[in-house]
Scaffold this motif. Structure first.
Motif, PDB file in Angstrom:
ATOM      1  N   ALA A 107       0.752  -1.255   0.082  1.00  0.00           N
ATOM      2  CA  ALA A 107      -0.201  -0.201   0.068  1.00  0.00           C
ATOM      3  C   ALA A 107       0.950   1.446   0.141  1.00  0.00           C
ATOM      4  CB  ALA A 107      -0.738   0.107   0.937  1.00  0.00           C
ATOM      5  N   GLN A 108       0.560   2.248  -0.781  1.00  0.00           N
ATOM      6  CA  GLN A 108       0.873   3.730  -0.756  1.00  0.00           C
ATOM      7  C   GLN A 108       0.593   4.581  -0.388  1.00  0.00           C
ATOM      8  OE1 GLN A 108       4.645   3.920  -1.827  1.00  0.00           O
ATOM      9  NE2 GLN A 108       3.738   1.475  -1.362  1.00  0.00           N
ATOM     10  N   GLY A 109      -0.569   4.839  -0.789  1.00  0.00           N
ATOM     11  CA  GLY A 109      -1.527   6.013  -0.267  1.00  0.00           C
ATOM     12  C   GLY A 109      -2.416   6.026  -1.336  1.00  0.00           C
ATOM     13  N   VAL A 110      -3.180   7.169  -0.668  1.00  0.00           N
ATOM     14  CA  VAL A 110      -4.522   7.434  -1.415  1.00  0.00           C
ATOM     15  C   VAL A 110      -5.089   8.317  -1.816  1.00  0.00           C
ATOM     16  CG1 VAL A 110      -5.932   6.664   0.807  1.00  0.00           C
ATOM     17  CG2 VAL A 110      -5.607   8.965   0.876  1.00  0.00           C
ATOM     18  N   THR A 111      -5.508   8.109  -3.280  1.00  0.00           N
ATOM     19  CA  THR A 111      -5.803   9.389  -4.175  1.00  0.00           C
ATOM     20  C   THR A 111      -6.178  10.800  -3.599  1.00  0.00           C
ATOM     21  OG1 THR A 111      -6.428   7.901  -5.909  1.00  0.00           O
ATOM     22  CG2 THR A 111      -7.003   9.965  -6.542  1.00  0.00           C
ATOM     23  N   SER A 112      -5.579  12.080  -4.352  1.00  0.00           N
ATOM     24  CA  SER A 112      -6.351  13.225  -3.810  1.00  0.00           C
ATOM     25  C   SER A 112      -6.511  14.248  -5.147  1.00  0.00           C
ATOM     26  CB  SER A 112      -4.380  13.732  -2.686  1.00  0.00           C
ATOM     27  OG  SER A 112      -5.278  15.344  -2.540  1.00  0.00           O
ATOM     28  N   GLY A 113      -5.253  14.444  -5.637  1.00  0.00           N
ATOM     29  CA  GLY A 113      -6.382  15.239  -6.237  1.00  0.00           C
ATOM     30  C   GLY A 113      -5.518  14.648  -8.185  1.00  0.00           C
ATOM     31  N   GLY A 114      -5.461  15.804  -9.024  1.00  0.00           N
ATOM     32  CA  GLY A 114      -4.381  15.873  -9.930  1.00  0.00           C
ATOM     33  C   GLY A 114      -5.347  16.553 -11.326  1.00  0.00           C
ATOM     34  N   TRP A 115      -4.363  16.269 -12.492  1.00  0.00           N
ATOM     35  CA  TRP A 115      -4.501  17.192 -13.426  1.00  0.00           C
ATOM     36  C   TRP A 115      -4.950  16.160 -14.809  1.00  0.00           C
ATOM     37  CZ3 TRP A 115      -1.613  16.578 -17.567  1.00  0.00           C
ATOM     38  CH2 TRP A 115      -0.406  17.469 -17.664  1.00  0.00           C
ATOM     39  N   GLY A 116      -5.933  16.326 -16.066  1.00  0.00           N
ATOM     40  CA  GLY A 116      -5.932  15.767 -17.621  1.00  0.00           C
ATOM     41  C   GLY A 116      -6.837  14.447 -16.886  1.00  0.00           C
ATOM     42  N   ASN A 117      -6.664  13.658 -17.365  1.00  0.00           N
ATOM     43  CA  ASN A 117      -7.505  12.479 -17.410  1.00  0.00           C
ATOM     44  C   ASN A 117      -7.387  10.930 -18.510  1.00  0.00           C
ATOM     45  OD1 ASN A 117      -8.095  12.768 -20.770  1.00  0.00           O
ATOM     46  ND2 ASN A 117      -9.213  14.409 -20.592  1.00  0.00           N
ATOM     47  N   CYS A 118      -7.881   9.992 -17.907  1.00  0.00           N
ATOM     48  CA  CYS A 118      -7.728   9.074 -18.698  1.00  0.00           C
ATOM     49  C   CYS A 118      -7.937   8.630 -20.305  1.00  0.00           C
ATOM     50  CB  CYS A 118      -7.987   7.431 -17.616  1.00  0.00           C
ATOM     51  SG  CYS A 118      -7.697   7.244 -15.639  1.00  0.00           S
ATOM     52  N   SER A 119      -7.932   9.603 -20.809  1.00  0.00           N
ATOM     53  CA  SER A 119      -7.622   9.676 -22.448  1.00  0.00           C
ATOM     54  C   SER A 119      -6.778  10.615 -23.342  1.00  0.00           C
ATOM     55  CB  SER A 119      -9.153   9.829 -22.895  1.00  0.00           C
ATOM     56  OG  SER A 119     -10.648   9.791 -22.282  1.00  0.00           O
ATOM     57  N   SER A 120      -6.156  12.009 -22.730  1.00  0.00           N
ATOM     58  CA  SER A 120      -5.101  12.575 -22.489  1.00  0.00           C
ATOM     59  C   SER A 120      -4.083  12.050 -22.008  1.00  0.00           C
ATOM     60  CB  SER A 120      -5.462  13.887 -23.569  1.00  0.00           C
ATOM     61  OG  SER A 120      -6.063  14.051 -21.761  1.00  0.00           O
ATOM     62  N   GLY A 121      -4.031  11.365 -20.691  1.00  0.00           N
ATOM     63  CA  GLY A 121      -3.420  11.494 -19.798  1.00  0.00           C
ATOM     64  C   GLY A 121      -3.201  12.461 -18.525  1.00  0.00           C
ATOM     65  N   GLY A 122      -2.484  12.514 -17.541  1.00  0.00           N
ATOM     66  CA  GLY A 122      -2.065  13.693 -16.500  1.00  0.00           C
ATOM     67  C   GLY A 122      -1.360  13.309 -15.286  1.00  0.00           C
TER      68      GLY A 122
END
Length: 393
Positions: free
Chosen positions: A357-372
């Protein structure tokens, strides 16, 4: 949770990775000879990677199954080696990271390291690179920058051991902003700083109630991170302490017992009412459901995968640690940045490297179509903050 649902999902169904409520943004050396590569065949103590995990790494990294196995074995060695190599470097330690091309851990040491210190680090099997600044100096510079008020045009900052500097990320088109310029000037006064450009600012965003395997707090949908004894950990922006939580079927799960956002982005939820916890991360049919066997921290450069109810299972690389992310709601500290994509509703979901286990998702930019890029809050910090014990296989 209804037993019929458990039979349908299997063991991992209890980890219903809900949906991300906060995805957002961003977004001269001495070399020694490489150590001989160890066999990638798993030992009796190292369970073999599942076919599904190898397939995900083939898809997201462009690796063959054999190359994926070799990389996972090398990352396990680097993860185990990192604390020993850091102790060997002592005050000369300048940071460390996993070099995916070489398949080994690289440890930076300052130019004033004694020959005995360099030999001690090399004796651990790590590659040695000479740098100007110690990790202690870089961490101190970042701490001073953390005390500054950052404008919206600055998306975050972190120590980059390979660059041997504190990286300040500025949103594209914002470099000429007076407030950004003042912040960068003050940051440079704190220590060695390199400014880089990122495409957009970090943000969090909630997802409406949609189908899948989420948990809900009011009209907010998020994802379960990891089971702990007595409940699960997730993202803090998903709910405040005292808020009730319902599951995929809208039945009552439990209550947020602790939550912090901003400054941090973590929380834990107690479970009851027929729900229970298991040490599993849901593979969503993309990979086999993954057992969780511990929480050893993967080094920068290692592969990491994320599970969430919106975009399911995706993999990438650890890009930076201890990054301060400047969300519109306020700065969040000690985050880990990755090249993994995510989307709204994946918040709180699991980041895992191998079976750790590493961690829990917080936030980011982009999407899973174009990347991020996506950040996670390290799980060991959450466990320590609330005195929790990870549920492991």
């Amino acid at each position: 949770m209804r037993r019929s649902r458990l039979r349908h999902l299997g063991l991992a169904g209890l980890l219903v990775l809900g949906s991300l409520t906060t995805l957002g943004t961003l977004p001269a050396s001495a070399a020694d000879s490489p150590a001989s590569p160890a066999s990638s065949a798993p030992s009796a103590e190292e369970p073999a990677a599942s076919a599904g995990l190898l397939e995900a790494m083939r898809r997201d990294f462009g690796l063959t199954a054999a190359e994926a196995e070799d990389r996972l074995a090398a990352e396990r060695r680097a993860t185990d080696l990192a604390p020993t190599a850091q102790r060997a470097a002592g005050n000369a330690f300048g940071g460390s990271w996993f070099d995916a091309d070489a398949g080994r851990l690289t440890v930076a040491v300052t130019a004033d390291a004694t020959p005995a210190t360099v030999r001690a680090v090399r004796a651990t099997g790590a590659h040695v690179r000479t740098v100007e600044h110690s990790a202690r100096r870089l961490d101190a510079a970042k701490t001073r920058i953390d005390r500054l008020d950052a404008p919206a045009g600055v998306s975050g900052w972190h120590v980059d051991p390979a660059a041997n500097a504190v990286i300040v990320d500025v949103v594209s088109g914002e470099h000429a902003d007076n407030d950004v310029q003042r912040f960068v000037d003050r940051a440079r006064e704190a220590g060695p700083v390199t400014v880089r450009t990122v495409p957009t600012a970090p943000r969090t965003f909630a997802a409406g109630t949609v189908g899948g395997d989420p948990y809900y707090t009011g009209n907010v949908r998020c994802s379960i991170g990891f089971s702990v004894h007595g409940g699960f950990v997730t993202a803090g922006h998903c709910g405040r302490a005292g808020a009730g939580v319902s599951g995929w079927d809208r039945s009552y799960i439990g209550t947020f017992q602790g939550s912090s956002f901003p400054d941090n982005d973590y929380a834990w939820v107690s479970v009851g009412s027929g729900w229970w916890t298991v040490p599993v991360v849901l593979g969503w049919g993309t990979v086999s459901d993954q057992l969780v066997r511990g929480s050893n921290e993967a080094p920068v450069g290692a592969s990491v995968c994320r599970s969430g109810s919106t975009t399911h299972w995706h993999c990438g690389t650890v890009l930076a640690k201890n990054e301060t992310v400047n969300y519109s709601q306020g700065a969040v500290h000690q985050m880990t940045k990755t090249s993994v994509c995510a989307e709204g509703g994946d918040s709180g979901g699991s980041f895992i490297s191998g079976d750790q286990a590493q961690g829990v998702t917080s936030g980011g930019w982009g999407n899973c179509s174009s990347g991020g890029q996506t950040w996670f809050q390290p799980v060991n910090e959450i466990l320590g903050r609330y005195g929790l014990t990870l549920h492991t296989a």
